[in-house]
Write a protein that holds these residues in place. Structure first.
Motif, PDB file in Angstrom:
ATOM      1  N   MET A 168       0.835  -1.197   0.000  1.00 30.87           N
ATOM      2  CA  MET A 168       0.000   0.000   0.000  1.00 30.87           C
ATOM      3  C   MET A 168       0.868   1.245   0.000  1.00 30.87           C
ATOM      4  N   SER A 169       0.391   2.289  -0.666  1.00 31.29           N
ATOM      5  CA  SER A 169       1.070   3.585  -0.607  1.00 31.29           C
ATOM      6  C   SER A 169       0.944   4.156   0.798  1.00 31.29           C
ATOM      7  N   VAL A 170       1.697   5.211   1.054  1.00 28.69           N
ATOM      8  CA  VAL A 170       1.600   5.909   2.343  1.00 28.69           C
ATOM      9  C   VAL A 170       0.152   6.315   2.617  1.00 28.69           C
ATOM     10  N   LEU A 171      -0.506   6.914   1.622  1.00 26.01           N
ATOM     11  CA  LEU A 171      -1.885   7.354   1.801  1.00 26.01           C
ATOM     12  C   LEU A 171      -2.792   6.182   2.158  1.00 26.01           C
ATOM     13  N   GLU A 172      -2.681   5.081   1.421  1.00 28.99           N
ATOM     14  CA  GLU A 172      -3.559   3.939   1.662  1.00 28.99           C
ATOM     15  C   GLU A 172      -3.281   3.325   3.033  1.00 28.99           C
ATOM     16  N   ASN A 173      -2.023   3.310   3.475  1.00 27.28           N
ATOM     17  CA  ASN A 173      -1.704   2.822   4.810  1.00 27.28           C
ATOM     18  C   ASN A 173      -2.441   3.616   5.879  1.00 27.28           C
ATOM     19  N   ILE A 174      -2.525   4.922   5.681  1.00 30.06           N
ATOM     20  CA  ILE A 174      -3.115   5.783   6.709  1.00 30.06           C
ATOM     21  C   ILE A 174      -4.637   5.745   6.697  1.00 30.06           C
ATOM     22  N   ILE A 175      -5.250   5.656   5.525  1.00 30.37           N
ATOM     23  CA  ILE A 175      -6.714   5.751   5.460  1.00 30.37           C
ATOM     24  C   ILE A 175      -7.406   4.406   5.615  1.00 30.37           C
ATOM     25  N   ASP A 176      -6.668   3.311   5.550  1.00 28.39           N
ATOM     26  CA  ASP A 176      -7.292   1.987   5.568  1.00 28.39           C
ATOM     27  C   ASP A 176      -8.144   1.763   6.821  1.00 28.39           C
ATOM     28  N   ALA A 177      -7.549   1.901   8.013  1.00 28.26           N
ATOM     29  CA  ALA A 177      -8.286   1.599   9.252  1.00 28.26           C
ATOM     30  C   ALA A 177      -9.423   2.584   9.535  1.00 28.26           C
ATOM     31  N   PRO A 178      -9.221   3.899   9.353  1.00 24.37           N
ATOM     32  CA  PRO A 178     -10.352   4.803   9.587  1.00 24.37           C
ATOM     33  C   PRO A 178     -11.569   4.486   8.712  1.00 24.37           C
TER      34      PRO A 178
END
Length: 262
Positions: A112-122
């Motif tokens: 996952m990209s940085v963005l996808e890593n961050i938005i996945d759980a929320p």
């Protein structure tokens, strides 16, 4: 009359926590309190039980005896009459969503990209819309100094950058409590400061944090409370400046002397 300042309320209460692993008793009746908005640094030699205690606070592991409360919520269980009954994995996951944890080794999803890593759980756990999660991700990347890495993949980042992304990912869940398990131990010395600076800035926002660290100077600068562990118990705890400059327990003095020589 001079107004009396309101007393801080405990966010975390750890009461007589025991944990055994095989034949080894890792935690031996640990008691600790972390007040709302405070920073507690857990210090001590390897094998003292610090990481295990964090994992119990986050319900990754369950104590064999004793209780842990976060915001008056008993972690991993609920009271039924006079008994405490273990929660379902769904309910434990709900509790864990309120507690951010940053590990030694980043644990980013490599695909996952940085963005996808961050938005996945929320999005998946909190049910946030993609637009809301993306906006929050950009704000957090700005805060950790990596706004330009939004589309990068973990393999393209240094260890320090990956750890800062891991912090942003944990914060994206809007947790009540942040736990850090030796967040700089896997980093080269020249990358350590950039991660510690992010944690220092986070402390200034009033986030309640429990930080396992071997960085004594960092603990002096940031911690409200220093708790020193050895052999599965807290041997000394109090205001960080006092504990780290005038330790009372000889084991604390020995540990600090050895750490400062390293």
């Amino acid at each position: 009359m001079t107004p009396v300042a309101p007393q801080a309320q405990p966010l975390v209460r750890i009461s007589n926590v025991w944990k055994k692993r095989g034949h080894n008793t890792v935690l031996k009746g640990v008691n600790m309190v972390a007040d709302q908005g405070s920073v507690v640094c857990l210090l001590g030699p390897s094998g003292a039980g610090k990481s295990t205690l964090l994992r119990c606070i986050n319900a990754i592991e369950m104590p064999d005896r004793g209780m842990i409360h976060v915001d008056n919520d008993p972690i991993g269980c609920r009271k039924v009459g006079d008994q405490f009954v273990r929660l379902s994995e769904t309910d434990i996951s709900r509790q864990r969503a309120e507690i951010g944890m940053v590990f030694q080794n980043f644990n980013l999803f490599p695909h996952m990209s940085v963005l996808e890593n961050i938005i996945d759980a929320p999005m998946r756990v909190r049910g946030e819309s993609r637009a809301t999660a993306v906006q929050r991700a950009h704000e957090l990347l700005e805060r950790v100094g990596l706004a330009d890495k939004v589309n990068a993949y973990p393999r393209h980042l240094s260890g320090g950058q990956q750890q800062r992304i891991a912090i942003a990912r944990a914060l994206a869940m809007r947790p009540k409590l942040m736990l850090f398990d030796e967040p700089t131990s896997a980093l080269d010395p020249h990358l350590t400061d950039e991660v510690l600076d992010v944690i220092k800035n986070l402390a200034q926002t009033g986030m309640t944090m429990i930080v396992v660290t071997h960085e004594i100077q960092f603990a002096r600068q940031v911690a409200d409370v220093a708790a020193v562990m050895a052999d599965g118990v807290i041997i000394e705890s109090g205001p960080a400046r006092q504990v780290l400059t005038q330790p009372q327990d000889p084991r604390t003095r020995k540990f600090l002397a050895k750490s400062l020589q390293a």
